[in-house]
Design an enzyme around this catalytic site. Sequence first.
Site, PDB file in Angstrom:
ATOM      1  N   ARG A   1     -52.431   1.334 -20.660  1.00 17.56           N
ATOM      2  CA  ARG A   1     -51.472   2.685 -21.308  1.00 17.56           C
ATOM      3  C   ARG A   1     -52.757   3.128 -22.006  1.00 17.56           C
ATOM      4  O   ARG A   1     -52.489   4.368 -21.999  1.00 17.56           O
ATOM      5  CB  ARG A   1     -51.199   1.925 -23.057  1.00 17.56           C
ATOM      6  CG  ARG A   1     -50.387   2.817 -23.494  1.00 17.56           C
ATOM      7  CD  ARG A   1     -49.110   2.478 -24.896  1.00 17.56           C
ATOM      8  NE  ARG A   1     -48.525   2.967 -25.275  1.00 17.56           N
ATOM      9  CZ  ARG A   1     -48.621   3.538 -26.730  1.00 17.56           C
ATOM     10  NH1 ARG A   1     -49.259   2.805 -27.469  1.00 17.56           N
ATOM     11  NH2 ARG A   1     -47.588   4.492 -26.899  1.00 17.56           N
TER      12      ARG A   1
ATOM     13  N   HIS B   1     -38.672  10.661 -29.711  1.00 19.47           N
ATOM     14  CA  HIS B   1     -39.468  10.854 -27.588  1.00 19.47           C
ATOM     15  C   HIS B   1     -39.081  11.549 -27.466  1.00 19.47           C
ATOM     16  O   HIS B   1     -38.400  12.977 -28.185  1.00 19.47           O
ATOM     17  CB  HIS B   1     -38.882   9.708 -26.966  1.00 19.47           C
ATOM     18  CG  HIS B   1     -38.788   8.055 -27.921  1.00 19.47           C
ATOM     19  ND1 HIS B   1     -39.742   7.876 -26.403  1.00 19.47           N
ATOM     20  CD2 HIS B   1     -38.969   7.430 -28.867  1.00 19.47           C
ATOM     21  CE1 HIS B   1     -40.120   6.564 -26.795  1.00 19.47           C
ATOM     22  NE2 HIS B   1     -39.939   5.925 -27.439  1.00 19.47           N
TER      23      HIS B   1
ATOM     24  N   ILE C   1     -46.071   9.351 -25.647  1.00 18.93           N
ATOM     25  CA  ILE C   1     -46.008   8.674 -25.033  1.00 18.93           C
ATOM     26  C   ILE C   1     -45.219   7.248 -25.699  1.00 18.93           C
ATOM     27  O   ILE C   1     -45.491   7.000 -27.148  1.00 18.93           O
ATOM     28  CB  ILE C   1     -47.018   8.118 -24.647  1.00 18.93           C
ATOM     29  CG1 ILE C   1     -47.056   7.270 -24.015  1.00 18.93           C
ATOM     30  CG2 ILE C   1     -48.516   7.996 -25.921  1.00 18.93           C
ATOM     31  CD1 ILE C   1     -48.171   6.339 -23.738  1.00 18.93           C
ATOM     32  N   SER C   2     -44.117   6.931 -25.105  1.00 24.94           N
ATOM     33  CA  SER C   2     -43.301   5.804 -25.849  1.00 24.94           C
ATOM     34  C   SER C   2     -43.900   5.174 -26.870  1.00 24.94           C
ATOM     35  O   SER C   2     -44.846   4.406 -26.411  1.00 24.94           O
ATOM     36  CB  SER C   2     -42.102   5.792 -25.146  1.00 24.94           C
ATOM     37  OG  SER C   2     -41.591   6.350 -24.763  1.00 24.94           O
ATOM     38  N   GLN C   3     -43.183   4.057 -27.966  1.00 23.96           N
ATOM     39  CA  GLN C   3     -43.977   3.117 -28.190  1.00 23.96           C
ATOM     40  C   GLN C   3     -43.645   1.774 -27.310  1.00 23.96           C
ATOM     41  O   GLN C   3     -42.629   1.169 -26.288  1.00 23.96           O
ATOM     42  CB  GLN C   3     -42.620   2.396 -29.099  1.00 23.96           C
ATOM     43  CG  GLN C   3     -42.798   0.959 -30.012  1.00 23.96           C
ATOM     44  CD  GLN C   3     -42.188   0.869 -31.573  1.00 23.96           C
ATOM     45  OE1 GLN C   3     -41.474   2.082 -32.144  1.00 23.96           O
ATOM     46  NE2 GLN C   3     -41.739   0.005 -31.749  1.00 23.96           N
TER      47      GLN C   3
END
Length: 248
Positions: A68, A5, A94-96
């Site tokens: 998203r 991240h 961009i986070s999982q």
Amino acid sequence: MRPQHRAFGAILILTLMFVSCGPGVEMSRSTMDEHMQQRRDLVESFSRAADVRITDNRVLNAMLAIPRHRFVPEDLQEHAYDDRPLPIGHDQTISQPSLVAFMTQELKPQPTDRVLEIGTGSGYQAAVLSRLVADVYSIEIVQPLAERAAKTLEELGCKNVHIRAGNGWLGWPEAAPFDAIMVTCAPDAVPPALADQLREGGRMVIPVGPENQVQELYLLEKRGGKIERRSILPVRFVPMTGKKKAGL
């Protein structure tokens, strides 16, 4: 799960951008309909995950509501609803989605909460939180990312997200105390300012550990003025950088 991240930290930049989202804000019909089935498929997959199963209906509904693809670079649009992190520029991601949902669920956000987020990035996590709480205060060290996130959130009609470009180690003292704090980068110890800015009974979700090694995701709670911690999940995040003071 070993997600990478965003980094966060460096110099305090006194730039404020105020935008807003919230439980009562509706996305435009065209935005919702075009990718709705992809979001449904993604959210349904959360209930089948072995290590990060999501069962909180409020969180699931928030994940379903947030587009998203609006937070993903144009050349990666086809992967917007893959359950994996994606690059957003400036060596950040961009986070999982499943991890966003899991960390949000562990934070146990309440409708009246005021939440501090460290590491705005694309603004996706802030947008999810905005559907669940009263106000989100989000800090991002990379000013172009802060500006881009503010613009995206404004375009989506958000009204309860406040973004600052600055140093996450310092938190947001003038807006404290916070009911909950979400940290999306890994310090080697909990920054004292964040612990101080958490109200009594408040909750913090934070990855802690050395750079380039497996870290631990913790749920912290403040009780009797002291921080209690519970280990949740092994993870791997980029480090929290910037001006540091001794950690907890």
